[in-house]
Design a protein around this motif. Structure first.
Motif, PDB file in Angstrom:
ATOM      1  N   PRO A 786       0.832  -1.208   0.000  1.00  0.00           N
ATOM      2  CA  PRO A 786       0.000   0.000   0.000  1.00  0.00           C
ATOM      3  C   PRO A 786       0.862   1.252   0.000  1.00  0.00           C
ATOM      4  O   PRO A 786       1.903   1.309   0.672  1.00  0.00           O
ATOM      5  N   ALA A 787       0.416   2.249  -0.755  1.00  0.00           N
ATOM      6  CA  ALA A 787       1.133   3.526  -0.807  1.00  0.00           C
ATOM      7  C   ALA A 787       0.286   4.682  -0.283  1.00  0.00           C
ATOM      8  O   ALA A 787       0.847   5.701   0.150  1.00  0.00           O
ATOM      9  N   ALA A 788      -1.059   4.561  -0.325  1.00  0.00           N
ATOM     10  CA  ALA A 788      -1.899   5.685   0.123  1.00  0.00           C
ATOM     11  C   ALA A 788      -3.331   5.211   0.354  1.00  0.00           C
ATOM     12  O   ALA A 788      -3.820   4.308  -0.331  1.00  0.00           O
ATOM     13  N   MET A 789      -3.975   5.807   1.350  1.00  0.00           N
ATOM     14  CA  MET A 789      -5.423   5.665   1.560  1.00  0.00           C
ATOM     15  C   MET A 789      -5.975   7.075   1.626  1.00  0.00           C
ATOM     16  O   MET A 789      -5.700   7.828   2.574  1.00  0.00           O
ATOM     17  N   LEU A 790      -6.766   7.435   0.604  1.00  0.00           N
ATOM     18  CA  LEU A 790      -7.234   8.811   0.472  1.00  0.00           C
ATOM     19  C   LEU A 790      -8.757   8.867   0.437  1.00  0.00           C
ATOM     20  O   LEU A 790      -9.411   8.002  -0.158  1.00  0.00           O
ATOM     21  N   TYR A 791      -9.292   9.895   1.090  1.00  0.00           N
ATOM     22  CA  TYR A 791     -10.710  10.228   0.991  1.00  0.00           C
ATOM     23  C   TYR A 791     -10.835  11.512   0.172  1.00  0.00           C
ATOM     24  O   TYR A 791     -10.115  12.488   0.425  1.00  0.00           O
ATOM     25  N   CYS A 792     -11.756  11.502  -0.770  1.00  0.00           N
ATOM     26  CA  CYS A 792     -11.961  12.662  -1.633  1.00  0.00           C
ATOM     27  C   CYS A 792     -13.362  13.221  -1.381  1.00  0.00           C
ATOM     28  O   CYS A 792     -14.364  12.559  -1.676  1.00  0.00           O
ATOM     29  N   GLY A 793     -13.427  14.404  -0.816  1.00  0.00           N
ATOM     30  CA  GLY A 793     -14.715  15.069  -0.600  1.00  0.00           C
ATOM     31  C   GLY A 793     -15.141  15.816  -1.843  1.00  0.00           C
ATOM     32  O   GLY A 793     -14.355  16.583  -2.418  1.00  0.00           O
ATOM     33  N   LEU A 794     -16.401  15.604  -2.273  1.00  0.00           N
ATOM     34  CA  LEU A 794     -16.865  16.169  -3.544  1.00  0.00           C
ATOM     35  C   LEU A 794     -17.898  17.272  -3.368  1.00  0.00           C
ATOM     36  O   LEU A 794     -18.335  17.837  -4.370  1.00  0.00           O
ATOM     37  N   ARG A 795     -18.289  17.586  -2.161  1.00  0.00           N
ATOM     38  CA  ARG A 795     -19.374  18.548  -1.959  1.00  0.00           C
ATOM     39  C   ARG A 795     -18.813  19.935  -1.668  1.00  0.00           C
ATOM     40  O   ARG A 795     -17.945  20.089  -0.815  1.00  0.00           O
ATOM     41  N   ASN A 796     -19.329  20.916  -2.390  1.00  0.00           N
ATOM     42  CA  ASN A 796     -18.978  22.331  -2.261  1.00  0.00           C
ATOM     43  C   ASN A 796     -17.591  22.630  -2.806  1.00  0.00           C
ATOM     44  O   ASN A 796     -17.382  23.634  -3.491  1.00  0.00           O
ATOM     45  N   GLU A 797     -16.629  21.781  -2.517  1.00  0.00           N
ATOM     46  CA  GLU A 797     -15.287  21.940  -3.078  1.00  0.00           C
ATOM     47  C   GLU A 797     -14.587  20.590  -3.039  1.00  0.00           C
ATOM     48  O   GLU A 797     -14.982  19.704  -2.280  1.00  0.00           O
ATOM     49  N   VAL A 798     -13.590  20.420  -3.878  1.00  0.00           N
ATOM     50  CA  VAL A 798     -12.845  19.168  -3.910  1.00  0.00           C
ATOM     51  C   VAL A 798     -11.807  19.194  -2.795  1.00  0.00           C
ATOM     52  O   VAL A 798     -10.975  20.103  -2.728  1.00  0.00           O
ATOM     53  N   SER A 799     -11.883  18.210  -1.900  1.00  0.00           N
ATOM     54  CA  SER A 799     -10.955  18.165  -0.766  1.00  0.00           C
ATOM     55  C   SER A 799     -10.396  16.762  -0.634  1.00  0.00           C
ATOM     56  O   SER A 799     -11.086  15.776  -0.895  1.00  0.00           O
ATOM     57  N   TRP A 800      -9.135  16.689  -0.228  1.00  0.00           N
ATOM     58  CA  TRP A 800      -8.460  15.406  -0.056  1.00  0.00           C
ATOM     59  C   TRP A 800      -7.982  15.278   1.387  1.00  0.00           C
ATOM     60  O   TRP A 800      -7.525  16.229   2.000  1.00  0.00           O
ATOM     61  N   ALA A 801      -8.132  14.067   1.924  1.00  0.00           N
ATOM     62  CA  ALA A 801      -7.636  13.780   3.268  1.00  0.00           C
ATOM     63  C   ALA A 801      -7.239  12.313   3.317  1.00  0.00           C
ATOM     64  O   ALA A 801      -7.741  11.495   2.544  1.00  0.00           O
ATOM     65  N   GLY A 802      -6.318  11.971   4.210  1.00  0.00           N
ATOM     66  CA  GLY A 802      -5.877  10.586   4.335  1.00  0.00           C
ATOM     67  C   GLY A 802      -4.389  10.511   4.588  1.00  0.00           C
ATOM     68  O   GLY A 802      -3.772  11.458   5.087  1.00  0.00           O
ATOM     69  N   TRP A 803      -3.800   9.355   4.198  1.00  0.00           N
ATOM     70  CA  TRP A 803      -2.392   9.119   4.462  1.00  0.00           C
ATOM     71  C   TRP A 803      -1.728   8.618   3.169  1.00  0.00           C
ATOM     72  O   TRP A 803      -2.345   7.875   2.403  1.00  0.00           O
ATOM     73  N   HIS A 804      -0.505   9.028   2.966  1.00  0.00           N
ATOM     74  CA  HIS A 804       0.224   8.564   1.774  1.00  0.00           C
ATOM     75  C   HIS A 804       1.719   8.641   2.035  1.00  0.00           C
ATOM     76  O   HIS A 804       2.177   9.391   2.916  1.00  0.00           O
ATOM     77  N   LEU A 805       2.475   7.817   1.267  1.00  0.00           N
ATOM     78  CA  LEU A 805       3.928   7.891   1.331  1.00  0.00           C
ATOM     79  C   LEU A 805       4.389   9.227   0.766  1.00  0.00           C
ATOM     80  O   LEU A 805       3.673   9.861  -0.016  1.00  0.00           O
ATOM     81  N   PRO A 806       5.523   9.705   1.157  1.00  0.00           N
ATOM     82  CA  PRO A 806       6.010  10.996   0.635  1.00  0.00           C
ATOM     83  C   PRO A 806       6.056  10.969  -0.892  1.00  0.00           C
ATOM     84  O   PRO A 806       6.666  10.086  -1.496  1.00  0.00           O
ATOM     85  N   MET A 807       5.361  11.965  -1.505  1.00  0.00           N
ATOM     86  CA  MET A 807       5.279  12.049  -2.965  1.00  0.00           C
ATOM     87  C   MET A 807       5.402  13.504  -3.373  1.00  0.00           C
ATOM     88  O   MET A 807       4.805  14.391  -2.775  1.00  0.00           O
ATOM     89  N   PHE A 808       6.149  13.741  -4.444  1.00  0.00           N
ATOM     90  CA  PHE A 808       6.282  15.098  -4.966  1.00  0.00           C
ATOM     91  C   PHE A 808       4.937  15.536  -5.572  1.00  0.00           C
ATOM     92  O   PHE A 808       4.322  14.802  -6.331  1.00  0.00           O
TER      93      PHE A 808
END
Length: 882
Positions: A786-808
């Motif tokens: 596993p490299a990342a577990m992300l939640y993407c919020g789609l209401r009102n604005e696009v938002s990202w939250a979760g955990w991921h390996l260091p990425m540029f």
């Protein structure tokens, strides 16, 4: 012939009547204003050992009925309908703008009855100087009077004058007539007294109040007057203030129970209110909860009875071609054949799911025989005959032995309501012209007649607390009286001039012998009424008032309380007594072996959502995922909720993954199909939701993609083995790959950024397992790290939250972490899932919410009673004091 003029008490005529009974006299009559007072006096003398003829203690109406039995009285419902017909046909110019107003019609109908009792003859004389509205009323009065006369109906005043004439010519057998309990006489009633004065020894008791000065003057000119002193014994008076009406009612109930346990019978107590509303239903409900028998001395209107509401609702649904919204309350009615059985719930769910809609469902096919009435045109008598048959749809109650007095009263009201339904139909037929009308027109008149028809509850209980209004209480003498609702504009009421017959009009009419009370006289009556209620208590009077209303507005105590010269004390602290012994708490753990075996089978496959439900509350999981009760379908306006909107957006993103150019066409098709499937009505709410969804969808498509991520699969279902007896199943919205780094799991949420960040905080507290289980499932299926577990919020604005390996380029996408932390998230989710599975297998289902705020919208909140299991004091739950 004497006029006893004490403070409204009826003792002198009663003592004289008792003395006549003791002598064995059979030519003495006692007249009372109400049936309840006559009933009290008959029972009182019977308990004292006297033999009382039923016709020797009667009301004035009952006394005169044999003389005018052939003169049919005009019921108030018929007068109301005749006034409505005259206003509709040819309204006077001054009434024309409001001719269709129910308020004007009711006002005029009440005024017709008032004037009819005050007229010295059948038709009003011509009086100069009346206002335009008053002159128009008398024009309308003449038309109504003629129409009633043509129908063979008599107004009360005309009927009393006819009775006086026949009494004068035919005579009567009574040598002595005692009159008790009256607080004034109309001109038509005075005609009766004139006849009795000339033919019998008449004894009358009246209160010595300013409001009755004119009546006393009229009697004093004809009778010898004796002034009696006020009773030397005054009641002990207490004043109570309560936080609100509910606390006031509970305080009264508590004091009644204290008095009862101290030896005061219930029949020696009464609760007095200025008028029936709003205290009668509140007191009846409170007394029932406290186990206090209460007998209300009020008229019960047929329009308020469940039978009337069921039958009128049935007719309304028939006229609307069985509209589902009109059918729903009928299915839940106790008169439905399906209530309260399972088939009734199924039918209710079926109708709710098809809202908006119309048509007769199969479960109500037996109502189809009434469909031909919808388009028929019949005369009022024919409609009355047809609609009387509706009673067969309401099954008669099964009468059985060994039931409570309350159940007996319910059966009596039921039989009286069935009789009242037929009476209401006959009144409609009597009030309407014999011309063909539609069902809708007849039902419109029927709805106006029903409030005028009374339901007799035939409550004959003796040992019960009396619930009285202030007018009824004037005739009573009770050891303990509670007077409630003493706030300004509650008691006293403030009377204004009549909008049609003003005070100036009434003074002009009084000069012509038509005596009608002015607003000033009615206002003085409030003071006399209060004084009479105070004197109705022979030993103790408890006066109470609420400090505030239900919405928090403050009340001003009645100015009449100042006359009592008693400071207000707080209401008695109350704690509702238990109606039954408290049983021991049932076990909240399943221990039966067979049930545990079945439970392990049911929890053999769990979803992350089910596990999170258990973590929030075991009982919520048990009810939602194991029992799975079917909830009623949502209301049409609530069906396009955020859950359905999120599903539409999920499906759109999944289907457009390979066809990005047709994303809007795919969205519109899915939105339309979802609305059709869920029967979402078209309207501004639906259109607003569509525009919001489209805006959020386009905003997400225009947002920068995750740098370096390559989509592998969308809407990926999985069902994987976590342990020997537990499988985890779910659906990953999007599974991507970062070359040389590992898998990226993306879960779309139709939520605001704050809600998405809240999920991350819940994960850290161990309340959620979805992220860790999704990473575990992806790792199992693709055999990649596993490299990342992300939640993407789609209401009102696009938002990202979760955990991921260091990425540029991922600085604004969730939180950066190392591989060990991702593995720790997976391990924590797996361990939590196994622990939940073991607790489920052990049968632990106790209500134990992790976040009590979420109980507000939990569908199990009315089952688990978590507020009781939390060991809170009962007084705290009820809002009382320890």
């Amino acid at each position: 012939m004497l006029l006893f003029s004490n403070f409204g008490q009826t003792r002198p005529p009663q003592d004289a009547f008792r003395a006549a009974l003791a002598r064995g006299a059979s030519d003495t009559l006692l007249l009372t204003p109400t049936t309840s007072l006559a009933e009290q006096r008959r029972e009182q003398y019977a308990r004292q050992g006297f033999l009382v003829r039923p016709d020797s203690i009667v009301t004035l109406s009952r006394f005169l009925e044999p003389l005018v039995r052939d003169c049919r009285p005009a019921p108030p419902a018929v007068v109301d309908r005749v006034v409505a017909a005259e206003l509709s046909a040819a309204p006077p110019d001054v009434f024309a703008p409001l001719a269709q107003s129910p308020g004007l019609r009711r006002n005029l109908a009440a005024l017709v009855d008032e004037v009819a009792s005050a007229l010295p003859c059948d038709h009003p004389p011509v009086v100069e100087g009346l206002t335009e509205a008053a002159a128009a009323f008398f024009e309308l009065y003449n038309r109504v009077s003629h129409r009633l006369t043509d129908a063979g109906l008599w107004l009360r005043g005309a009927r009393l004058r006819e009775a006086a004439a026949r009494l004068r010519s035919q005579g009567h057998p009574w040598r002595t007539v005692h009159v008790a309990g009256f607080h004034g006489f109309t001109p038509a009633e005075r005609d009766i007294l004139e006849v009795l004065l000339a033919s019998a020894q008449l004894c009358i008791a009246l209160p010595e109040t300013d409001s009755l000065a004119e009546t006393r003057q009229w009697l004093a000119a004809r009778m010898e007057v004796t002034h009696l002193p006020d009773p030397p014994r005054s009641p002990h008076i207490e004043v109570r203030s309560a936080a609100g009406s509910q606390r006031e009612a509970e305080g009264i109930a508590t004091e009644i129970l204290h008095a009862y346990h101290d030896g005061t019978p219930f029949r020696h107590m009464a609760v007095v209110m200025r008028s029936e509303q709003p205290y009668r239903p509140l007191l009846e409900a409170t007394f029932e909860r406290y186990g206090i028998p209460a007998r209300a001395y009020f008229q019960n209107r047929l329009s308020d009875h469940p039978l009337s509401r069921f039958l009128t609702g049935l007719l309304a649904a028939l006229r609307k071609h069985w509209d589902y919204e009109a059918l729903l309350p009928l299915v839940a009615s106790p008169y439905s054949r399906h209530w309260p059985f399972y088939i009734g719930d199924r039918l209710d769910h079926l109708l709710r799911a098809k809202l908006p809609g119309a048509g007769l469902p199969a479960g109500l096919a037996h109502w189809s025989e009434w469909e031909p009435l919808r388009d028929q045109v019949l005369s009022p008598p024919q409609w009355a005959a047809e609609l009387a048959g509706l009673l067969k749809l309401a099954a008669l109650p099964e009468v059985r032995d060994a039931v409570s007095p309350a159940q007996v009263l319910t059966w009596r009201r039921e039989l009286s309501a069935r009789e009242g339904w037929n009476n209401a139909l006959q009144l409609c037929a009597l009030a309407l012209p014999d011309l063909p009308i539609t069902l809708a027109a007849f039902c419109q008149h029927l709805d106006e007649v029903l409030p005028h028809v009374n339901v007799d509850d035939r409550d004959a209980r003796r040992d019960a607390v009396a619930l009285l209004d202030a007018y009824e209480a004037r005739q009573w003498r009770v050891p303990l009286v509670f007077l409630c609702g003493m706030v300004e504009r509650g008691f006293p009421r403030y009377h204004t001039q009549h909008p049609i017959l003003t005070d100036a009009d009434r003074q002009l009419l009084a000069a012509q012998g038509i005596v009608l009370r002015t607003s000033g006289e009615r206002q003085r009556d409030e003071q006399s009424l209060f004084e009479a209620v105070v004197r109705s208590a022979s030993e103790r009077l408890v006066v109470s008032y609420p400090k505030a209303g239900a919405s928090g507005e403050e009340f001003l105590p009645s100015f009449l309380l100042a006359q009592l010269e008693t400071p207000a004390q707080p209401a008695v602290p109350c704690r509702p007594p238990a109606l039954w012994r408290k049983s021991a708490l049932l076990s909240t753990q399943i221990r039966d072996r067979q049930l545990l075996t079945q439970l392990r089978k049911l929890r053999g496959a769990l979803s992350p959502t089910a596990i999170e439900s258990y973590l929030q509350c075991p009982f919520q999981f048990f009810n939602r995922h194991l029992l799975r009760p079917e909830e009623p379908p949502a209301e049409p306006a609530e069906r396009l909720d955020l859950l359905l909107q999120g599903n539409i957006l999920h499906q759109t993103l999944a289907l457009s993954e390979g066809s990005p150019l047709f994303v809007e066409e795919i969205f519109l098709r899915l939105f339309r199909e979802s609305c059709e499937k869920e029967a979402v009505p078209h309207g501004w709410r639906t259109e607003k939701a569509r525009l919001d969804l489209r805006r959020n969808l386009l905003r997400f498509l225009a947002s920068p993609p995750l740098a370096g991520a390559r989509t592998l699969e969308v809407e990926n279902d999985f069902d994987l083995k976590l342990s020997d007896d537990l499988r985890i199943r779910g659906k990953i919205d999007r599974l991507a790959e970062l070359p040389d780094r590992g898998l990226v799991v993306i879960d779309y949420k139709y939520s605001t950024p704050e809600r998405v960040r809240g999920r991350i905080r819940s994960h850290l507290r161990g309340e959620l397992v979805q992220g860790g289980l999704y990473l575990w499932a992806a790792q199992k299926m693709k055999r990649l790290k596993p490299a990342a577990m992300l939640y993407c919020g789609l209401r009102n604005e696009v938002s990202w939250a979760g955990w991921h390996l260091p990425m540029f380029g991922w600085q604004d996408v969730g939180e950066s972490c190392d591989a060990e932390q991702l593995n720790l998230i997976i391990k924590q989710a797996v361990d939590t899932s196994l622990d939940v599975a073991s607790r489920i297998s052990a049968g632990i289902i106790a209500p134990d919410p992790a976040d009590e705020k979420k109980c507000t919208w939990c569908e199990s909140r009315d089952l688990c009673r978590v507020e009781v299991t939390a060991n809170q004091p009962l007084t705290q739950i009820m809002g009382g004091q320890a």
